[in-house]
Design an enzyme around this catalytic site. Structure first.
Site, PDB file in Angstrom:
ATOM      1  N   ASP A 185      -1.706 -43.889 -63.869  1.00 35.21           N
ATOM      2  CA  ASP A 185      -2.187 -44.615 -62.696  1.00 35.21           C
ATOM      3  C   ASP A 185      -2.051 -43.712 -61.484  1.00 35.21           C
ATOM      4  O   ASP A 185      -0.941 -43.380 -61.057  1.00 35.21           O
ATOM      5  CB  ASP A 185      -1.389 -45.905 -62.493  1.00 35.21           C
ATOM      6  N   GLU A 280      -8.256 -44.472 -64.860  1.00 32.28           N
ATOM      7  CA  GLU A 280      -9.204 -45.433 -64.323  1.00 32.28           C
ATOM      8  C   GLU A 280     -10.513 -44.733 -63.964  1.00 32.28           C
ATOM      9  O   GLU A 280     -10.504 -43.617 -63.436  1.00 32.28           O
ATOM     10  CB  GLU A 280      -8.625 -46.121 -63.087  1.00 32.28           C
ATOM     11  N   ASP A 377       3.116 -49.834 -60.268  1.00 27.40           N
ATOM     12  CA  ASP A 377       2.320 -48.706 -60.745  1.00 27.40           C
ATOM     13  C   ASP A 377       2.586 -48.426 -62.223  1.00 27.40           C
ATOM     14  O   ASP A 377       1.662 -48.069 -62.960  1.00 27.40           O
ATOM     15  CB  ASP A 377       2.611 -47.465 -59.907  1.00 27.40           C
TER      16      ASP A 377
END
Length: 425
Positions: A185, A280, A377
């Site tokens: 992340d 992502e 996170d």
């Protein structure tokens, strides 16, 4: 035989060579702009697509008439037109935006094809390259070239001159390393949080407090000097203004190098020590849109959004993904990009999607259903890993287990009596 790897070295031209390279850099910028304008004009007026093969013939005629253009090596001019071809191809293939004009403050760079240069090694630490019309240019041999040189580019930044080589190494993709999978992340407050780790990875400050204060003072001084130059010198830059710009360039180059160093170390470590990396699929361009509106409809919290945009871009998420794409092929790992929707609101333990699980932008994630608590996170990185495993169908071992189905939080449906205002009769 295309270049599949790059090498960058610090170059040390003599004073005369530095002046010549500076003139060539401005000539290259002017040639790019003129060639781009010519292509745009022909397309808008006649719907005619002009390519480098035809423009190279016009370049030959222009070199005979224009002294400043004739000073530039023909190979460099032809290379610029080929790069313009590639820029247009990337635009038509939806891989990049439309080619842009190069401003005067753009970084100076002069490209050369591999056939036009020659490299020889002087000793263990030094080498030199022979460039057309320039002679032998010394550079610091900080690492072995390790392949066939396909192209070269001489550029200048705030720290001085550099030379970059496009190398064909012929290296094949690495065999699968069969290591653990992970999710990463990338954030603003935390540079990167890996799902298999318990502590985040933080990027050191790219500038110290004194360097930030000095950069701010230099930018203020440059603004005052620019205002004076426009009022009294007809826009001409003074010697002191050029010195201020040079000092700013040195600080910004130092900041860029520190950021690049952290990014390379982070991506190399991730690609080497993991069999699959989930990230992502971020749309950085949409994330960093300005909040500034028009006079009729002004934006809200424009300054705060500008600070957030700088923080996002300082993390270079696009550059991290680009480096992971080619490093995973080298080290035998797999990169999987997953949809970023609700990764920070999904519980990695039970799969509940509820914004109330993360109040505000705090660092604590507390699930409203199962009570799972974790760093926000780290919880997102575990969710990214689970999505990456489902997307790729990978059987790579993982230290985390996650359900296959994600469910949204169930909200009690409001009745008409509850929706009716209290003052209504």
């Amino acid at each position: 035989m295309k270049a599949d790897m790059g090498r960058r070295y610090r170059a040390y031209p003599t004073d005369g060579q530095g002046q010549v390279l500076t003139r060539w850099g401005h000539t290259v910028r002017a040639l790019w702009n003129v060639a781009l304008e010519q292509r745009m004009y022909l397309w808008e007026q006649r719907r005619y697509t002009l390519r480098s093969a035809e423009q190279c013939k016009q370049l030959t005629a222009g070199r005979a008439d224009l002294e400043w253009l004739g000073e530039l090596p023909a190979q460099a001019g032809q290379q610029i037109l080929r790069q313009l071809d590639q820029a247009h191809d990337n635009f038509w293939n939806l891989q990049a935006g439309f080619p842009r004009r190069k401003k005067r403050g753009h970084r100076l760079s002069i490209p050369f094809p591999g056939q036009a240069i020659e490299i020889r090694k002087l000793n263990r630490k030094w080498a030199e390259v022979r460039l057309p019309k320039l002679g032998w240019l010394r550079f610091r041999l900080s690492r072995a070239i390790g392949g066939t040189v396909r192209n070269a580019t001489v550029s200048r930044d705030g720290n001085g001159w550099h030379i970059s080589f496009g190398i064909h190494t012929g290296r094949q993709p690495g065999a699968p390393n069969k290591k653990l999978a992970c999710g990463v992340d990338f954030g603003v407050a935390v540079s990167a949080f890996v799902s298999t780790e318990t502590t985040p990875r933080l990027m050191p400050p790219t500038l110290t407090a004194n360097e930030k204060n000095r950069l701010k003072a230099l930018e203020q001084r440059r603004a005052r000097q620019l205002t004076y130059a426009k009022k009294h010198n007809g826009g001409r830059y003074s010697r002191r203004l050029r010195q201020t710009i040079t000092q700013i360039a040195k600080l910004t180059a130092r900041r860029t190098n520190r950021r690049r160093d952290f990014t390379h170390k982070l991506t190399t470590d991730l690609a080497k020590n993991h069999g699959m990396i989930g990230i992502e699929d971020l749309r950085v361009k949409n994330m960093t849109k300005t909040a500034k509106g028009s006079v009729e409809t002004p934006g809200k919290k424009v300054r705060a959004k500008a600070c957030l945009n700088r923080a996002i871009l300082d993390g270079t998420p696009g550059e991290r993904r680009r480096q992971l794409e080619y490093k995973t092929r080298i080290y035998g790992s797999v990169l999987v990009a997953v949809p970023p929707f609700h990764t920070s609101q999904t519980c990695a333990a039970c799969g509940l999607v509820d914004p109330q699980s993360r109040q505000g932008c705090g660092r604590l994630f507390a699930c409203t259903r199962c009570g799972h608590e974790d760093d926000a996170d780290h919880n997102a990185s575990v969710e990214i890993e689970a999505r990456a495993r489902r997307t790729s169908g990978s059987d790579i071992n993982s230290t985390h287990s996650a359900p296959r189905v994600r469910v949204r939080a169930s909200r009690p449906r409001r009745t008409r009596e509850a929706q009716r205002p209290a003052h209504a009769g």
